[in-house]
Design a protein around this motif. Sequence first.
Motif, PDB file in Angstrom:
ATOM      1  N   PRO A   1       2.892   6.236  -8.196  1.00  0.00           N
ATOM      2  CA  PRO A   1       1.496   6.374  -8.633  1.00  0.00           C
ATOM      3  C   PRO A   1       1.158   5.624  -9.917  1.00  0.00           C
ATOM      4  CG  PRO A   1       2.409   8.497  -7.992  1.00  0.00           C
ATOM      5  CD  PRO A   1       3.553   7.541  -8.023  1.00  0.00           C
ATOM      6  N   GLU A   2       2.115   5.545 -10.851  1.00  0.00           N
ATOM      7  CA  GLU A   2       1.831   4.846 -12.103  1.00  0.00           C
ATOM      8  C   GLU A   2       1.581   3.349 -11.859  1.00  0.00           C
ATOM      9  OE1 GLU A   2       6.361   5.582 -11.924  1.00  0.00           O
ATOM     10  OE2 GLU A   2       4.486   6.614 -11.382  1.00  0.00           O
ATOM     11  N   ALA A   3       2.233   2.781 -10.863  1.00  0.00           N
ATOM     12  CA  ALA A   3       1.982   1.377 -10.529  1.00  0.00           C
ATOM     13  C   ALA A   3       0.582   1.218  -9.942  1.00  0.00           C
ATOM     14  CB  ALA A   3       3.034   0.870  -9.539  1.00  0.00           C
ATOM     15  N   HIS A   4       0.184   2.175  -9.113  1.00  0.00           N
ATOM     16  CA  HIS A   4      -1.164   2.150  -8.531  1.00  0.00           C
ATOM     17  C   HIS A   4      -2.222   2.253  -9.624  1.00  0.00           C
ATOM     18  CE1 HIS A   4      -4.336   4.186  -5.745  1.00  0.00           C
ATOM     19  NE2 HIS A   4      -4.616   2.906  -5.951  1.00  0.00           N
ATOM     20  N   ALA A   5      -2.024   3.180 -10.558  1.00  0.00           N
ATOM     21  CA  ALA A   5      -3.008   3.368 -11.629  1.00  0.00           C
ATOM     22  C   ALA A   5      -3.137   2.111 -12.488  1.00  0.00           C
ATOM     23  CB  ALA A   5      -2.600   4.567 -12.493  1.00  0.00           C
ATOM     24  N   ARG A   6      -2.006   1.492 -12.805  1.00  0.00           N
ATOM     25  CA  ARG A   6      -2.054   0.292 -13.644  1.00  0.00           C
ATOM     26  C   ARG A   6      -2.726  -0.868 -12.906  1.00  0.00           C
ATOM     27  NH1 ARG A   6       3.084  -2.531 -16.855  1.00  0.00           N
ATOM     28  NH2 ARG A   6       1.915  -4.351 -17.610  1.00  0.00           N
ATOM     29  N   LEU A   7      -2.407  -1.020 -11.624  1.00  0.00           N
ATOM     30  CA  LEU A   7      -3.025  -2.102 -10.842  1.00  0.00           C
ATOM     31  C   LEU A   7      -4.521  -1.852 -10.684  1.00  0.00           C
ATOM     32  CD1 LEU A   7      -2.775  -4.658  -9.101  1.00  0.00           C
ATOM     33  CD2 LEU A   7      -2.306  -3.166  -7.137  1.00  0.00           C
TER      34      LEU A   7
ATOM     35  N   PHE B   1     -11.170   1.288  -2.377  1.00  0.00           N
ATOM     36  CA  PHE B   1     -10.687   2.463  -1.646  1.00  0.00           C
ATOM     37  C   PHE B   1      -9.563   3.173  -2.398  1.00  0.00           C
ATOM     38  CE2 PHE B   1     -12.304  -0.551   1.472  1.00  0.00           C
ATOM     39  CZ  PHE B   1     -13.139   0.240   2.246  1.00  0.00           C
ATOM     40  N   ASP B   2      -9.464   4.459  -2.129  1.00  0.00           N
ATOM     41  CA  ASP B   2      -8.263   5.234  -2.405  1.00  0.00           C
ATOM     42  C   ASP B   2      -7.690   5.639  -1.050  1.00  0.00           C
ATOM     43  OD1 ASP B   2      -7.617   5.431  -5.139  1.00  0.00           O
ATOM     44  OD2 ASP B   2      -9.354   6.733  -5.478  1.00  0.00           O
ATOM     45  N   TRP B   3      -6.452   6.058  -1.041  1.00  0.00           N
ATOM     46  CA  TRP B   3      -5.851   6.423   0.244  1.00  0.00           C
ATOM     47  C   TRP B   3      -4.695   7.386   0.011  1.00  0.00           C
ATOM     48  CZ3 TRP B   3      -5.378   1.893  -2.324  1.00  0.00           C
ATOM     49  CH2 TRP B   3      -4.080   1.464  -2.690  1.00  0.00           C
ATOM     50  N   ASP B   4      -4.417   8.165   1.032  1.00  0.00           N
ATOM     51  CA  ASP B   4      -3.245   9.027   1.073  1.00  0.00           C
ATOM     52  C   ASP B   4      -2.453   8.676   2.317  1.00  0.00           C
ATOM     53  OD1 ASP B   4      -3.757  10.703  -1.235  1.00  0.00           O
ATOM     54  OD2 ASP B   4      -5.422  11.570  -0.075  1.00  0.00           O
ATOM     55  N   MET B   5      -1.146   8.557   2.164  1.00  0.00           N
ATOM     56  CA  MET B   5      -0.318   8.269   3.328  1.00  0.00           C
ATOM     57  C   MET B   5      -0.301   9.489   4.251  1.00  0.00           C
ATOM     58  SD  MET B   5       0.211   5.270   2.322  1.00  0.00           S
ATOM     59  CE  MET B   5       0.864   4.809   3.925  1.00  0.00           C
ATOM     60  N   TYR B   6      -0.273   9.220   5.551  1.00  0.00           N
ATOM     61  CA  TYR B   6      -0.291  10.296   6.542  1.00  0.00           C
ATOM     62  C   TYR B   6       1.024  10.275   7.326  1.00  0.00           C
ATOM     63  CZ  TYR B   6      -1.628  13.052  10.630  1.00  0.00           C
ATOM     64  OH  TYR B   6      -1.679  14.009  11.627  1.00  0.00           O
ATOM     65  N   GLU B   7       1.829  11.312   7.125  1.00  0.00           N
ATOM     66  CA  GLU B   7       3.112  11.440   7.837  1.00  0.00           C
ATOM     67  C   GLU B   7       3.890  10.119   7.835  1.00  0.00           C
ATOM     68  OE1 GLU B   7       2.355  13.026  11.702  1.00  0.00           O
ATOM     69  OE2 GLU B   7       1.609  14.939  10.945  1.00  0.00           O
TER      70      GLU B   7
ATOM     71  N   LEU C   1       0.825  -1.211   0.000  1.00  0.00           N
ATOM     72  CA  LEU C   1       0.000   0.000   0.000  1.00  0.00           C
ATOM     73  C   LEU C   1       0.856   1.257   0.000  1.00  0.00           C
ATOM     74  CD1 LEU C   1      -2.557  -1.711   0.358  1.00  0.00           C
ATOM     75  CD2 LEU C   1      -3.308  -0.057   2.075  1.00  0.00           C
ATOM     76  N   PHE C   2       1.934   1.230   0.766  1.00  0.00           N
ATOM     77  CA  PHE C   2       2.822   2.396   0.778  1.00  0.00           C
ATOM     78  C   PHE C   2       3.445   2.624  -0.590  1.00  0.00           C
ATOM     79  CE2 PHE C   2       7.116   4.078   0.915  1.00  0.00           C
ATOM     80  CZ  PHE C   2       6.911   5.294   1.535  1.00  0.00           C
ATOM     81  N   TYR C   3       4.001   1.576  -1.177  1.00  0.00           N
ATOM     82  CA  TYR C   3       4.722   1.735  -2.444  1.00  0.00           C
ATOM     83  C   TYR C   3       3.784   2.077  -3.597  1.00  0.00           C
ATOM     84  CZ  TYR C   3       9.214   0.258  -0.547  1.00  0.00           C
ATOM     85  OH  TYR C   3      10.382   0.198   0.158  1.00  0.00           O
ATOM     86  N   LEU C   4       2.536   1.630  -3.540  1.00  0.00           N
ATOM     87  CA  LEU C   4       1.599   1.999  -4.598  1.00  0.00           C
ATOM     88  C   LEU C   4       1.343   3.509  -4.610  1.00  0.00           C
ATOM     89  CD1 LEU C   4      -1.032  -0.897  -4.451  1.00  0.00           C
ATOM     90  CD2 LEU C   4       0.629  -0.448  -6.274  1.00  0.00           C
ATOM     91  N   LYS C   5       1.371   4.123  -3.441  1.00  0.00           N
ATOM     92  CA  LYS C   5       1.251   5.581  -3.389  1.00  0.00           C
ATOM     93  C   LYS C   5       2.577   6.265  -3.700  1.00  0.00           C
ATOM     94  CE  LYS C   5      -2.921   6.712  -3.000  1.00  0.00           C
ATOM     95  NZ  LYS C   5      -3.529   7.538  -4.048  1.00  0.00           N
ATOM     96  N   HIS C   6       3.657   5.584  -3.396  1.00  0.00           N
ATOM     97  CA  HIS C   6       4.985   6.128  -3.667  1.00  0.00           C
ATOM     98  C   HIS C   6       5.285   6.091  -5.172  1.00  0.00           C
ATOM     99  CE1 HIS C   6       8.829   7.462  -2.122  1.00  0.00           C
ATOM    100  NE2 HIS C   6       9.473   6.553  -2.830  1.00  0.00           N
TER     101      HIS C   6
END
Length: 515
Positions: free
Chosen positions: A336-342, A477-483, A329-334
Amino acid sequence: MDWLTTLLYAGAASFFFLLIGGIRRVWFSPLSKFPGSKFAALTLWNEFYWDVVKRGTFMWKIEEMHKKYGPIVRINPYEIHILDPDYYNELYASNRELDKYKWWVNLAGAEGSGFSTITHSHHRLRRGALNPFFSVRSVTQLEPMLVAKVEKLSARFRQLAGKQEVVRVDAAFMALTMDIICDYAFADDQRHLDEPDFKLVWKETIVGAFEGGALGRQFPWLLPLTKRLPIALVRAMNPAVGYLLTWQEAVKAKVRPIMTADTNSNKSAVTASSPKDGGVVKPPRTIFHTLLASDLPAEEKTLQRLCDEGELLTGAGSETTAQTLTRILFYLKHVPEAHARLQAEIDGAMPDAAVLPAWSELQQNTYLTAVIKEGLRLSYGTTTRLPRIAHEDIRYKDYVIPAGTPVSQTPYFVLMHPGVFPDPTAFRPERWLAPENEGKRLDKYLVSFGKGSRQCLGMNLAYAELYLALSMVVRRFDWDMYETGLDDVICKHDFFVAVADLESKGVRAVLRVRE
């Protein structure tokens, strides 16, 4: 002769004895021909300093030795370590009868578990009784329970998303995997998914227990001594250890009634009438029912032996899979292109967001599979070296390692080797799809579950959890990492599993429900 003179003589004799022993270890041991630090060859206190005082950093001292001395080094008075990804499968080959190193398995404090079993033949006996429970077929039959737990996590995420609360996703995934393995092992759902903080204390306790393993290796008498103290006293001195001992007692409380039920069922095969089963009452089948009903000898069915097995199953069956989900989950936000493709692939495979496809269907999604493999690689599985003892000499290049010598490789060094995985710290699922890698060839270096006859027992269960839970989160879900940054996920300490910066507040995110 007065007492002071006697004391001086005794001190001098002890010093002379230690000096002779040190000279023998460094220069006259069968391992003295192997390259490595003379100080490391002299004493185990070197490892104690880096793993206990400096908290899980000896692994990087081993890496430094390899950079200085080459691919094979002597890392302490008794062990040889190899850093060679292409030799990993040969060292841990399934057809090689290898024993574990007694000193090393002291870290677990559970002699009756399959993990701590020393000899190859004894391990094969114990493992044979458990293998059917973790086969692909058994995990597939278990799938309705897995889906129910994943749906429960989804419902919790939906509630938290509606409130825009910050979620400790590492604790949430740990709650999921813990509830699954306890339901499977004991037919006793721990309901960590119901806890407001996802039972964060359990995650902290199990990581603390893993860290304590390094101390347990050096002082194997310490844990048995602690177990003899009143739990209230231990809890006052160290709350985490007190919680761990309380949990161990809870494991016994779960196993005892299973043993009693098994005994009673043996006394009377028919205890009640039921048209469905022909009059025979069948208890819920758990791992421990199966062990008790197996043809294992009586000494393999004692309360303590089964509790040791239960402790290791729940500890190992929860933390590593939860770490993998968290890091993905962290790396998918890190990236973004991997998150979009998945997300695009899962949306196509799961057109109705409310219905999770079967595990077997999800495995057909190539990018999802690549993401999971890359997540496993960057979660490392077991980070600590894995010593094995062969009954015959082992040859590595120009070196002959004497029979009976503990020899190891470290999974982390294979998974992060730039010669196998270019730019190893980067999250690049595409590396598993590139034609030049042909997928299968890279798979032999994916050692997160180990290799050989001692490969992780719960590998199939872990894969099922990863496919189902990750698909649920990405589809709904979508998500944003927090701190949360790289310091919260990359391995900085080897506590048997990878641990990030010790000042980390965990992997946290704010979730949003996808429309």
